[in-house]
Scaffold this motif. Structure first.
Motif, PDB file in Angstrom:
ATOM      1  N   SER A 180      63.456  71.201  -7.358  1.00 37.61           N
ATOM      2  CA  SER A 180      62.975  69.883  -7.002  1.00 37.61           C
ATOM      3  C   SER A 180      61.643  69.850  -6.832  1.00 37.61           C
ATOM      4  CB  SER A 180      63.885  69.256  -6.006  1.00 37.61           C
ATOM      5  OG  SER A 180      63.455  69.900  -4.687  1.00 37.61           O
ATOM      6  N   MET A 181      60.880  70.838  -6.485  1.00 38.56           N
ATOM      7  CA  MET A 181      59.560  70.925  -6.038  1.00 38.56           C
ATOM      8  C   MET A 181      58.574  70.286  -7.245  1.00 38.56           C
ATOM      9  SD  MET A 181      59.139  74.453  -3.978  1.00 38.56           S
ATOM     10  CE  MET A 181      57.286  74.218  -3.666  1.00 38.56           C
ATOM     11  N   THR A 182      57.589  69.383  -6.879  1.00 37.55           N
ATOM     12  CA  THR A 182      56.600  68.883  -7.838  1.00 37.55           C
ATOM     13  C   THR A 182      55.684  69.557  -7.785  1.00 37.55           C
ATOM     14  OG1 THR A 182      55.729  67.318  -6.135  1.00 37.55           O
ATOM     15  CG2 THR A 182      57.642  66.220  -7.557  1.00 37.55           C
ATOM     16  N   PHE A 235      52.660  67.356  -2.197  1.00 35.83           N
ATOM     17  CA  PHE A 235      53.774  67.657  -3.140  1.00 35.83           C
ATOM     18  C   PHE A 235      55.050  67.075  -2.635  1.00 35.83           C
ATOM     19  CE2 PHE A 235      53.429  71.894  -1.122  1.00 35.83           C
ATOM     20  CZ  PHE A 235      54.436  72.097  -0.723  1.00 35.83           C
ATOM     21  N   GLU A 236      56.223  67.212  -3.531  1.00 37.97           N
ATOM     22  CA  GLU A 236      57.348  66.673  -3.043  1.00 37.97           C
ATOM     23  C   GLU A 236      58.455  67.643  -3.165  1.00 37.97           C
ATOM     24  OE1 GLU A 236      58.236  62.457  -3.927  1.00 37.97           O
ATOM     25  OE2 GLU A 236      56.295  62.360  -4.715  1.00 37.97           O
ATOM     26  N   TYR A 237      59.568  67.629  -2.466  1.00 39.07           N
ATOM     27  CA  TYR A 237      60.690  68.373  -2.843  1.00 39.07           C
ATOM     28  C   TYR A 237      62.012  67.935  -2.011  1.00 39.07           C
ATOM     29  CZ  TYR A 237      60.253  70.423   2.005  1.00 39.07           C
ATOM     30  OH  TYR A 237      60.184  70.512   3.367  1.00 39.07           O
ATOM     31  N   THR A 279      64.072  74.753  -4.869  1.00 41.07           N
ATOM     32  CA  THR A 279      62.813  74.951  -5.557  1.00 41.07           C
ATOM     33  C   THR A 279      62.987  74.269  -6.887  1.00 41.07           C
ATOM     34  OG1 THR A 279      63.920  77.024  -6.608  1.00 41.07           O
ATOM     35  CG2 THR A 279      62.661  77.175  -4.661  1.00 41.07           C
ATOM     36  N   LEU A 308      53.423  73.229   4.631  1.00 39.67           N
ATOM     37  CA  LEU A 308      54.902  73.122   4.351  1.00 39.67           C
ATOM     38  C   LEU A 308      55.764  73.408   5.705  1.00 39.67           C
ATOM     39  CD1 LEU A 308      57.135  73.310   2.294  1.00 39.67           C
ATOM     40  CD2 LEU A 308      56.744  75.892   1.987  1.00 39.67           C
ATOM     41  N   HIS A 348      64.833  64.036   0.932  1.00 36.91           N
ATOM     42  CA  HIS A 348      63.599  64.082   0.184  1.00 36.91           C
ATOM     43  C   HIS A 348      62.463  64.436   1.163  1.00 36.91           C
ATOM     44  CE1 HIS A 348      61.340  63.924  -3.645  1.00 36.91           C
ATOM     45  NE2 HIS A 348      60.658  62.783  -3.022  1.00 36.91           N
ATOM     46  N   ILE A 360      64.913  75.075   0.922  1.00 37.43           N
ATOM     47  CA  ILE A 360      63.958  74.411  -0.149  1.00 37.43           C
ATOM     48  C   ILE A 360      64.538  74.545  -1.806  1.00 37.43           C
ATOM     49  CG2 ILE A 360      61.890  74.011  -1.412  1.00 37.43           C
ATOM     50  CD1 ILE A 360      60.304  75.152   0.963  1.00 37.43           C
TER      51      ILE A 360
END
Length: 210
Positions: free
Chosen positions: A124-126, A79-81, A122, A147, A53, A120
């Motif tokens: 899971s990206m917020t 943002f998170e991913y 994708t 990023l 994470h 990444i």
């Protein structure tokens, strides 16, 4: 830090996968001498995909104020991913010897390493959260740089993840050993695997099977 491990390519039936490479050693011409030409394919299948994470953060201080109305130039983003890091063996350094008189084959492998760059997930990206000053927004270049910095930090984190590296090594040894033994069984032989450490890709310690 949340993490889950997913075996790359091992969703296929393991016995079926190894059997596929085993068949390459079952020709009538090479019945007495095993064909280990699939060793690098098996080594590649042994890699693991590790999920980490990760957080992307960007901050730039305000340049000033406009008529007392508020800050000018301040930029913030969050943002998170989930980042995916592949760990495994450099297959160019994997080699295997022919069996000796006692049926011992030596498999030479390097240390587990990170293969390629983090990917990444994708899904899971917020959604990015931005809180910027007046008349201010983040440019595409700034978002890209943020990023890239997060990916760099993720790579550094994965490079010190000894637990995941140990699991990747265990997986690699298990698959390679099973592959060698299956080749022997196909020829009516019982092989024992001995392990050796690869020192230099240009000068392998054992016979390399291409």
């Amino acid at each position: 830090m949340a993490m889950r491990l997913i075996d790359r390519g091992i969703c296929l039936a393991l016995s079926g996968t190894v059997a596929l490479f085993t068949l390459s050693g079952c020709t009538a011409e090479a019945e007495a001498e095993p064909d280990f030409s699939g060793i690098k394919d098996v080594a590649e299948l042994a890699s693991l995909e590790c999920y980490y994470h990760n957080v992307v953060k960007y901050h730039k201080d305000a340049d000033g104020f406009l008529f007392g109305l508020g800050n000018i130039g301040e930029k913030n983003m969050w943002f998170e991913y989930d980042g995916i890091v592949r760990m495994g063996l450099d297959i160019s350094k994997v080699s295997i010897s022919q069996p000796d008189n006692n049926g011992v084959v030596t498999i030479t492998i390097p240390e587990v390493e990170i293969l390629g760059h983090p990917d990444i997930d994708t899904a899971s990206m917020t959604d990015p959260i931005e809180a910027n000053g007046l008349f201010t927004s983040l440019s595409a270049s700034e978002k890209s740089d943020a990023l890239a910095e997060a990916q760099k930090n993720l790579l550094e984190q994965a490079s010190t993840d000894d637990r995941s590296k140990a699991q990747a090594m265990e997986r690699a040894r298990s698959l390679l050993e099973q592959y060698a033994k299956n080749i022997g069984e196909a020829l009516g032989q019982t092989y024992t695997v001995k392990w050796a450490q690869a020192e230099n890709a240009a000068q392998p310690t054992e016979q390399v099977v291409e």
